[in-house]
Design an enzyme around this catalytic site. Structure first.
Site, short mmCIF file in Angstrom:
data_model
loop_
_atom_site.label_atom_id
_atom_site.label_comp_id
_atom_site.label_asym_id
_atom_site.label_seq_id
_atom_site.Cartn_x
_atom_site.Cartn_y
_atom_site.Cartn_z
N LYS A 14 1.21 -1.00 -0.65
CA LYS A 14 0.25 0.08 0.39
C LYS A 14 1.11 1.13 -0.17
O LYS A 14 2.20 1.29 0.52
CB LYS A 14 -0.93 -0.09 1.23
CG LYS A 14 -0.27 -0.50 2.72
CD LYS A 14 -0.12 1.58 3.00
CE LYS A 14 0.69 1.01 3.90
NZ LYS A 14 1.68 2.18 4.46
N PRO A 102 9.81 -4.99 0.29
CA PRO A 102 10.24 -4.72 0.47
C PRO A 102 10.23 -4.79 2.44
O PRO A 102 9.54 -3.80 2.69
CB PRO A 102 11.02 -3.83 -0.20
CG PRO A 102 10.50 -3.04 -1.23
CD PRO A 102 9.51 -4.13 -0.99
N ALA A 104 10.05 -3.42 5.85
CA ALA A 104 10.83 -2.14 6.40
C ALA A 104 10.60 -1.00 5.67
O ALA A 104 11.44 0.20 5.92
CB ALA A 104 11.54 -2.41 7.73
N GLY A 106 7.67 1.15 4.85
CA GLY A 106 6.62 1.58 4.34
C GLY A 106 5.47 1.13 3.49
O GLY A 106 4.58 1.99 3.54
N ALA A 108 3.42 -1.79 4.31
CA ALA A 108 3.25 -1.94 5.52
C ALA A 108 3.41 -4.16 4.63
O ALA A 108 2.28 -4.34 4.96
CB ALA A 108 1.00 -1.97 5.09
N GLY A 109 4.43 -4.42 3.64
CA GLY A 109 4.59 -6.19 4.08
C GLY A 109 3.84 -6.85 4.81
O GLY A 109 3.50 -8.03 4.54
N GLY A 110 4.30 -7.06 6.21
CA GLY A 110 3.75 -7.12 6.85
C GLY A 110 2.49 -7.10 7.16
O GLY A 110 2.30 -8.90 7.78
N SER A 111 2.04 -6.20 7.37
CA SER A 111 0.72 -6.26 7.27
C SER A 111 -0.57 -7.04 5.77
O SER A 111 -1.12 -7.99 6.33
CB SER A 111 -0.70 -4.83 7.07
OG SER A 111 0.72 -4.13 8.24
N ALA A 112 0.70 -7.14 4.93
CA ALA A 112 -0.31 -7.53 3.73
C ALA A 112 -0.05 -9.33 3.65
O ALA A 112 -1.26 -9.71 3.45
CB ALA A 112 0.57 -6.68 2.77
N ASP A 144 -3.07 -1.60 9.92
CA ASP A 144 -3.04 -1.42 8.04
C ASP A 144 -3.34 -3.22 7.76
O ASP A 144 -3.78 -3.00 6.35
CB ASP A 144 -1.31 -1.13 7.31
CG ASP A 144 -1.25 -0.35 8.01
OD1 ASP A 144 -1.43 0.76 8.96
OD2 ASP A 144 0.46 -0.35 7.55
P1 ATP Z 1 4.37 -0.69 8.73
O1 ATP Z 1 3.54 -1.96 8.82
O2 ATP Z 1 5.09 -0.60 10.93
O3 ATP Z 1 4.57 0.89 8.39
P2 ATP Z 1 6.48 -1.19 7.24
O4 ATP Z 1 5.49 -1.22 5.96
O5 ATP Z 1 7.50 -0.13 7.21
O6 ATP Z 1 5.77 -1.39 8.25
P3 ATP Z 1 6.74 -4.03 7.19
O7 ATP Z 1 7.25 -4.68 6.03
O8 ATP Z 1 5.47 -4.16 7.62
O9 ATP Z 1 7.31 -2.77 6.80
O10 ATP Z 1 7.65 -4.86 8.06
C1 ATP Z 1 7.99 -3.91 9.67
C2 ATP Z 1 8.44 -5.27 10.88
O11 ATP Z 1 7.69 -5.62 10.74
C3 ATP Z 1 9.77 -5.39 10.31
O12 ATP Z 1 10.96 -5.40 11.65
C4 ATP Z 1 10.05 -6.72 10.22
O13 ATP Z 1 10.82 -7.79 11.32
C5 ATP Z 1 8.56 -7.38 11.29
N1 ATP Z 1 7.90 -7.87 10.10
C6 ATP Z 1 7.47 -9.48 11.56
N2 ATP Z 1 6.48 -10.13 10.08
C7 ATP Z 1 6.37 -9.56 9.16
C8 ATP Z 1 6.68 -10.08 7.00
N3 ATP Z 1 5.46 -10.93 7.27
N4 ATP Z 1 7.24 -9.39 6.71
C9 ATP Z 1 7.24 -8.72 7.37
N5 ATP Z 1 7.78 -7.88 8.07
C10 ATP Z 1 7.56 -8.56 9.25
#
Ligand code: ATP
Length: 356
Positions: A14, A102, A104, A106, A108-112, A144
């Protein structure tokens, strides 16, 4: 419960076309008004029955993602299990994540990935939760996650989990993402924003007037900003330095009007991100990246969420290609990707064994 097989969900990254951040609340969170926009950069999340819960992560940045119960996808599995009960209580799954978003960054890959795990397990276990029920579970997992389920373009309030789809014509926007050589931690960026705001208040920054709210929130570098931006990564603006709040936050009328018009030039001008000054303060190289994209003809530019990815809007697919080539040649980022938005939220991919 689906016999044997595996279920794969595809989940989008996102952008936040607006990210207005209120003051830090007593619970440590910041109230948000945001306009989410799902783009065509996808992770894939596969759930399959297993003797115990586990996760395998491959692809972009996999070594920086926890491969245990701290993985957001596994947290989502636990939350879904608690919500549905029944046979799911005894069911164990292995989650395999193929990352293209990628870490961390920005985006929201973890949320995805959490959204992908919810949808894949809901299907695998035949739990039958509808979109709204899944959204309720999603909101418990992370701010997210509900948007990653929904996709499209949507207004988010609260911590971002209270969603209203944005009514807009079916315009495809062409974006170039510039990935940075490094990461930013979301809590660090919010903490820096609090510090910048405290510093500004201490320096006697005037409280923003209600009529100036939308403008104070804009992080949209203008063309002029590309050449003469200030130290906070924001463009120069008549009437003195930009305020970083805190203040009342509200949805940008300019952005919503621009989205309804479907005109990328107007949308480009209305992009805003309150976190941008903080992201740039922590990652000063972003200033150069934002400026380069605007110099190279982007209609608008902003840091994606908490950064450090930068997003540039182009007027069409060809301009996006030109911009991507020029940006990667300019040496202002690690790599670039062309994406379009809005795209749907989490979808189940056809089973390769049965798909023709
Ligand atoms: P946010 O959603 O908080 O804005 P972001 O989009 O910048 O974060 P993400 O890729 O979501 O970053 O990763 C944030 C943190 O979540 C990282 O430190 C990562 O180690 C942790 N994390 C836990 N599970 C996952 C996952 N499935 N994929 C990516 N990161 C994950």
């Amino acid at each position: 419960m689906r016999a044997g097989g595996a279920v794969t969900a595809r989940v989008p990254a996102k952008l936040n076309l607006q990210l207005a951040v209120g003051p830090r609340r007593a619970d440590g969170y910041h109230g948000l008004v945001t306009v989410f926009h799902a783009v065509s950069l996808f992770d894939e999340v596969t759930a399959e029955p297993a003797s115990q819960d586990g996760v395998t992560v491959t692809g972009e940045g996999a070594d920086r993602v926890p491969a245990d119960k701290d993985n957001l996808a596994l947290r989502a599995v636990t939350a879904l299990r608690a919500a549905v009960g029944g046979a799911a209580r005894a069911a164990r799954v292995h989650i395999t994540i193929t990352k293209r978003i990628p870490v961390a960054a920005g985006l929201a890959g973890g949320s995805a990935d959490a959204a992908g795990a919810l949808v894949a397990c809901n299907e695998l276990w035949r739990s039958g939760l509808d979109q709204q029920q899944l959204g309720t579970v999603a909101a418990k997992v992370g701010s997210d996650v509900a948007f990653a389920l929904l996709g499209g373009t949507a207004v988010g309030r609260g911590r971002g989990e209270q969603l209203t789809p944005a009514l807009a014509p079916a315009t495809a926007y062409h974006w170039v993402l510039a990935f940075a050589d490094g990461q930013l931690s979301t809590p660090d960026v919010y903490a820096m924003l609090d510090r910048l705001r405290a510093r500004q208040a201490g320096a006697g920054g005037e409280p923003p007037s209600p009529g100036a709210k939308a403008e104070l929130g804009t992080g949209q570098p203008s063309r002029g900003g590309a050449r003469g931006e200030r130290g906070d990564g924001q463009p120069p603006r008549a009437g003195g330095p930009r305020k970083v709040g805190p203040r009342e936050i509200e949805l940008s009328a300019a952005l919503m009007t621009a989205l309804r018009s479907g005109d990328p030039t107007r949308v480009g001008r209305a992009l805003s991100n309150d976190l941008q000054p903080a992201a740039v303060a922590l990652f000063p190289a972003l200033r150069k990246t934002l400026a380069a994209g605007l110099e190279l003809g982007a209609l608008g530019a902003l840091v994606a969420g908490s950064g450090p990815t930068c997003a540039f809007l182009a007027s069409n697919a060809n301009r996006a290609l030109d911009l991507a080539v020029s940006l990667s040649g300019a040496g202002v980022c690690r790599s670039v990707a062309r994406v379009t938005g809005p795209v749907p939220g989490t979808v189940i991919l056809p089973d390769p064994k049965t798909a023709k």
